[in-house]
Design a protein around this motif. Structure first.
Motif, PDB file in Angstrom:
ATOM      1  N   LEU A 736     -66.512 131.163  -4.832  1.00 13.19           N
ATOM      2  CA  LEU A 736     -65.816 132.052  -5.751  1.00 13.19           C
ATOM      3  C   LEU A 736     -64.553 132.650  -5.143  1.00 13.19           C
ATOM      4  O   LEU A 736     -63.687 133.139  -5.864  1.00 13.19           O
ATOM      5  N   LEU A 737     -64.462 132.623  -3.829  1.00  9.48           N
ATOM      6  CA  LEU A 737     -63.312 133.247  -3.161  1.00  9.48           C
ATOM      7  C   LEU A 737     -62.240 132.259  -2.729  1.00  9.48           C
ATOM      8  O   LEU A 737     -61.064 132.620  -2.617  1.00  9.48           O
ATOM      9  N   LYS A 738     -62.623 131.006  -2.500  1.00 12.27           N
ATOM     10  CA  LYS A 738     -61.643 130.078  -1.923  1.00 12.27           C
ATOM     11  C   LYS A 738     -60.485 129.796  -2.868  1.00 12.27           C
ATOM     12  O   LYS A 738     -59.377 129.500  -2.423  1.00 12.27           O
ATOM     13  N   LYS A 739     -60.699 129.932  -4.180  1.00 17.54           N
ATOM     14  CA  LYS A 739     -59.605 129.718  -5.114  1.00 17.54           C
ATOM     15  C   LYS A 739     -58.549 130.823  -5.011  1.00 17.54           C
ATOM     16  O   LYS A 739     -57.394 130.618  -5.355  1.00 17.54           O
ATOM     17  N   LEU A 740     -58.967 131.996  -4.545  1.00 17.57           N
ATOM     18  CA  LEU A 740     -58.026 133.104  -4.396  1.00 17.57           C
ATOM     19  C   LEU A 740     -57.131 132.937  -3.175  1.00 17.57           C
ATOM     20  O   LEU A 740     -56.089 133.587  -3.082  1.00 17.57           O
ATOM     21  N   LYS A 741     -57.564 132.113  -2.220  1.00 18.53           N
ATOM     22  CA  LYS A 741     -56.822 131.857  -0.982  1.00 18.53           C
ATOM     23  C   LYS A 741     -56.572 133.144  -0.186  1.00 18.53           C
ATOM     24  O   LYS A 741     -55.524 133.312   0.437  1.00 18.53           O
TER      25      LYS A 741
END
Length: 820
Positions: A736-741
């Protein structure tokens, strides 16, 4: 019937001979959107094994007697392209290819070793032999061409009033289809140089023989457009791109980061090569994906095509592609052609900047070293005085490749754009945003963020100031301001000048400044000034501890060699407190007296050494391109007692060291700072080292963010700071966090200091100011950076010298940063 047989046989023979004649199909393979040529693309006649491969410039040629109805181009990440052909005649057919994203099909390896692994192991084992940096010496001529365009300009924007003056540009841009969003050329640069390398000791020299810049006036850019700073060496374990450390696909640790697939084996010219496809093992890591062709027996890279994956944790890069081709020169493999293509964009589908750099190399000489004195010290770049004066005829003769029709148009387009009033408007807006100044004829007004501010002592502070522009003079500059506080009803002002002594080999300047204004003593150079509007908005508590400083400074700067500079200055200061009625001190009889102010005069010498550091020089300021080596600064100060009203006799020595340690790309990088200093002699506390606190909500890397202003002072001290950036090591693994970079960052700072008894009695400390004790001051933080690509948030706490309230020991601060 029989009499017709000879004619039938003759016609059959003619038909057979005709069909057996060779014919040639030529063309170019390119990206349908960017028009960039696609190298190393297989192009086959459908239904046969006959075909060819596009070269570095995307061009292909197929000479054959085989017949077919079409040719087919297939390339990783692009849709298959088919074009009809005519039978038996020479023809030109271009192959525009449409990007569909990289979809690397997993290959199931049967029991036994992946055949690609054996090849890669041989490549790694032979890197030292094939990497040109291990040659005894080499030299070559290099030709660089760099172009930047404003791209993806939608039709509705092109029709707006802002773009109407340059509408003719869009009408002259080559288009493949009506749906294409044309680009607007910004600038184009060409350079021709001779590059020299010496192995032991490692010395480099580049002579820029010719430079042609259209679209900007800063000629110093020529020094960084040559081969010294524009070269990606695939044989390095790590490749630095946009200040991000990517792991090379042939790194010594490549098997930990990459998957490899053997695609094919073929002749490229007379060299038998293995085609290896590679991609990252894990998403969002700083790795490349692409193809390389490896020469058999020597295990050298013959061709390379790689790109930055779209899911990599890097900002503002919509696409990036690197293409290289190597040729064997004597016994060495030398880079012969190199292309770097970058698509910059805040939003992948919105307007952005498209950059391309094409480089070619020729006239190689291998293992013929020159004398060491020829190379001079460090990495030397020499720009010939006549480099920018070369004629069109010179360029036509000496370019490695002729300009395309599009590039010839661009030179004319840029010159036309610069003559339009709308161009000046765009430049003014950008200059105001970046520098803070608005140019009005020969004067620049600003900075805008200091025009209005507020603090408790001055009330509303109004300021007007500026500096002369380069239209006034390119050799000297006048600057100053006047400010007024509505509450204290007092004026503050500053007036100064600076002028070049030399702009040539040893850049040197001299200047003088007089300033009478309020200051926060000891504030870091990175902190907001007291009259910055952002400081007014984001203060933790009202600003009350200001000091009036009347300062006269005369200085002289000089660059001695690349990376070594010095400044000598004469500084006179009168320091007057505002929050108290005066400075209290002990008289000889032990009684306490008060003095209105402190007067001090000192000579200061600062020497800064940053090995191989280079700059882009502006008119009066310059931008550092950084260095891979530690930066050392030494400052020595000597007071002049009884001279120019100086009251104190002391010496002060400060050593500073800073550097960036790049770990393996998976773990990020660490910045560190170290500083030690000591004062010899008796001084009052305003002249001691007042350690910089931060009483705003904005994070300041150079300050102690949980320390208040005027909280600690020292006459002998040592400080260290560590700042580690994980570059998304943990967040990249959380779905869920990796898309936020987002990226993790942790910091730690420690400060040791003392004040001797003599200095404690020279002037009585106010109740808010302290000397450090036996333990160091320590503060730590953990934060998240790259929030929406520009924000950073840190949670901070001080672990020693704790105050009574929890909220005085723990805090949250934010920051702004633009970084790839």
């Amino acid at each position: 019937m029989k009499k017709h047989v000879p004619y039938i046989l003759f016609l059959f023979l003619i038909s057979f001979v005709s069909s057996a004649q060779n014919y040639t199909i030529t063309g170019k393979v390119f990206d349908v959107d960017t028009k960039e040529p696609l190298p190393f693309v297989p192009v086959l006649i459908k239904g046969t094994t006959v075909g060819g491969t596009s070269d570095f410039d995307g061009k292909f040629s197929i000479k054959t007697s085989k017949t077919g109805d079409s040719i087919v181009a297939s390339y990783m990440g692009y849709k298959r392209t088919v074009r009809a052909i005519k039978q038996g005649i020479n023809q030109e057919i271009n192959m525009p290819m449409t990007l569909e994203g990289v979809n690397l099909i997993e290959v199931v390896i049967k029991p036994g070793e992946n055949p690609a692994h054996r090849i890669i192991r041989n490549v790694i084992a032979n890197k030292n032999k094939n990497d040109k940096s291990h040659l005894k010496a080499y030299q070559y001529e290099t030709y660089n061409k760099v172009e930047f365009d404003l791209n993806r300009i939608p039709k509705e924007m092109r029709e707006r009033k802002l773009f109407k003056p340059v509408k003719f540009i869009f009408d002259n841009v080559d288009s493949v289809n009506s749906d294409e969003k044309p680009s607007l050329p910004i600038f184009i640069i060409e350079s021709l140089s001779d590059f020299y390398y010496h192995k032991n000791p490692t010395l480099k020299k580049e002579v820029i023989k010719a430079s042609k810049i259209t679209g900007m006036e800063n000629t110093s850019i020529s020094a960084v457009m040559g081969d010294m700073y524009q070269n990606i060496n695939i044989y390095d374990n790590n490749v630095l791109v946009f200040n991000k450390q990517f792991t090379s696909p042939i790194s010594d640790n490549g098997f930990f980061y990459y998957k490899y697939y053997l695609e094919d084996s073929l002749f490229i010219g007379n060299t038998w090569c293995y085609h290896i496809r590679f991609k990252s093992k894990r998403t969002q890591e700083l790795c490349f994906s692409g193809n390389m062709w490896i020469a058999d027996s020597t295990w050298a890279i013959k061709r390379l095509e790689m790109s930055i994956p779209k899911d990599a944790n890097i900002n503002f890069i919509n696409a990036a592609n690197i293409v290289q081709e190597y040729n064997r020169v004597d016994s060495a493999w030398m880079l012969s052609k190199d292309r770097l293509i970058i698509d910059f964009a805040l939003n992948p589908n919105k307007i952005g900047i498209y950059g391309r750099k094409t480089t070619s190399y020729k006239n190689f000489e291998i293992n013929k070293p020159k004398e060491s004195k020829f190379y001079e010290f460090g990495d030397k770049i020499v720009v010939d005085d006549s480099a920018s004066l070369k004629t069109a005829a010179f360029w036509d003769t000496n370019r490695h490749d002729s300009l395309s029709s599009r590039e010839r148009k661009i030179y004319h387009m840029i010159d036309t754009i610069k003559s339009l009033p709308v161009y000046k408007t765009w430049v003014d807006i950008l200059t105001l945003f970046v520098s803070g100044y608005k140019e009005v004829n020969n004067f620049e007004i600003g900075p805008y963020y200091n025009l209005v501010s507020y603090n408790r002592i001055e009330g509303m502070r109004l300021r007007f100031g500026g500096r002369t522009s380069t239209k006034f003079s390119k050799w000297y500059q006048l600057e100053g301001y006047v400010a007024y506080g509505t509450k204290d009803e007092r004026y503050k002002y500053s007036l100064g000048f600076k002028t070049f002594v030399s702009k040539k080999k040893h850049r040197s300047m001299v200047g003088m400044n007089f300033k009478s204004d309020y200051e926060i003593l000891g504030q870091s150079q990175n902190g907001f000034s007291q009259d910055n509007i952002f400081a007014s908005l984001f203060r933790v508590s009202p600003l009350t501890n200001l000091t009036r400083v009347d300062n006269v400074t005369a200085w002289f700067d000089r660059d001695w060699i690349d990376g070594l500079s010095s400044r000598i200055s004469l500084v006179g200061r009168t320091i007057t407190p505002l929050a108290i009625n005066g400075y209290r001190y002990y008289k000889h009889d032990g009684s306490i007296a008060t003095k209105e102010n402190i007067k001090n005069t000192e000579v200061k010498i600062n020497v800064r050494f940053a090995f191989k550091e280079k700059f882009i020089n502006g008119d009066f300021r310059r931008i550092s391109l950084g260095t891979k080596w530690p930066v050392l600064q030494v400052t020595y100060s000597k007071s002049l007692q009884d001279a120019f009203r100086g009251e104190y006799d002391y010496q002060k020595v400060v050593f500073k060291l800073s550097d960036r340690i790049r770990l393996v790309s998976l773990l990020g990088y660490t910045d560190y700072t170290a500083e030690i200093g000591q004062i010899f002699g008796a001084v009052p506390y305003p002249l001691m080292e007042l350690h910089g606190g931060n009483e705003t909500y904005v994070y300041d890397q150079l300050s102690y963010n949980m320390m208040k202003y005027y909280e600690f002072a020292s006459d002998r001290y040592a400080a260290v700071g560590f700042f580690h950036h994980f570059e998304g090591l943990l967040f990249n693994k959380v779905p869920l966090l990796k898309k936020l970079k987002w990226r993790e960052v942790v910091t730690a700072k420690a400060l040791w200091g003392t004040v001797n008894d003599r200095n404690r009695r020279t002037m009585i400390f106010p109740s808010s100011l302290h000397a450090l004790g036996n333990e160091p001051y320590i503060e730590m933080s953990a934060g998240i950076e790259n929030i929406f690509k520009i924000f950073r948030v840190d949670a901070l706490w001080r672990t020693t010298y704790k105050r009574a309230s929890f909220f005085d020991n723990f805090g949250v601060k934010f920051g702004f940063q633009l970084a790839f």
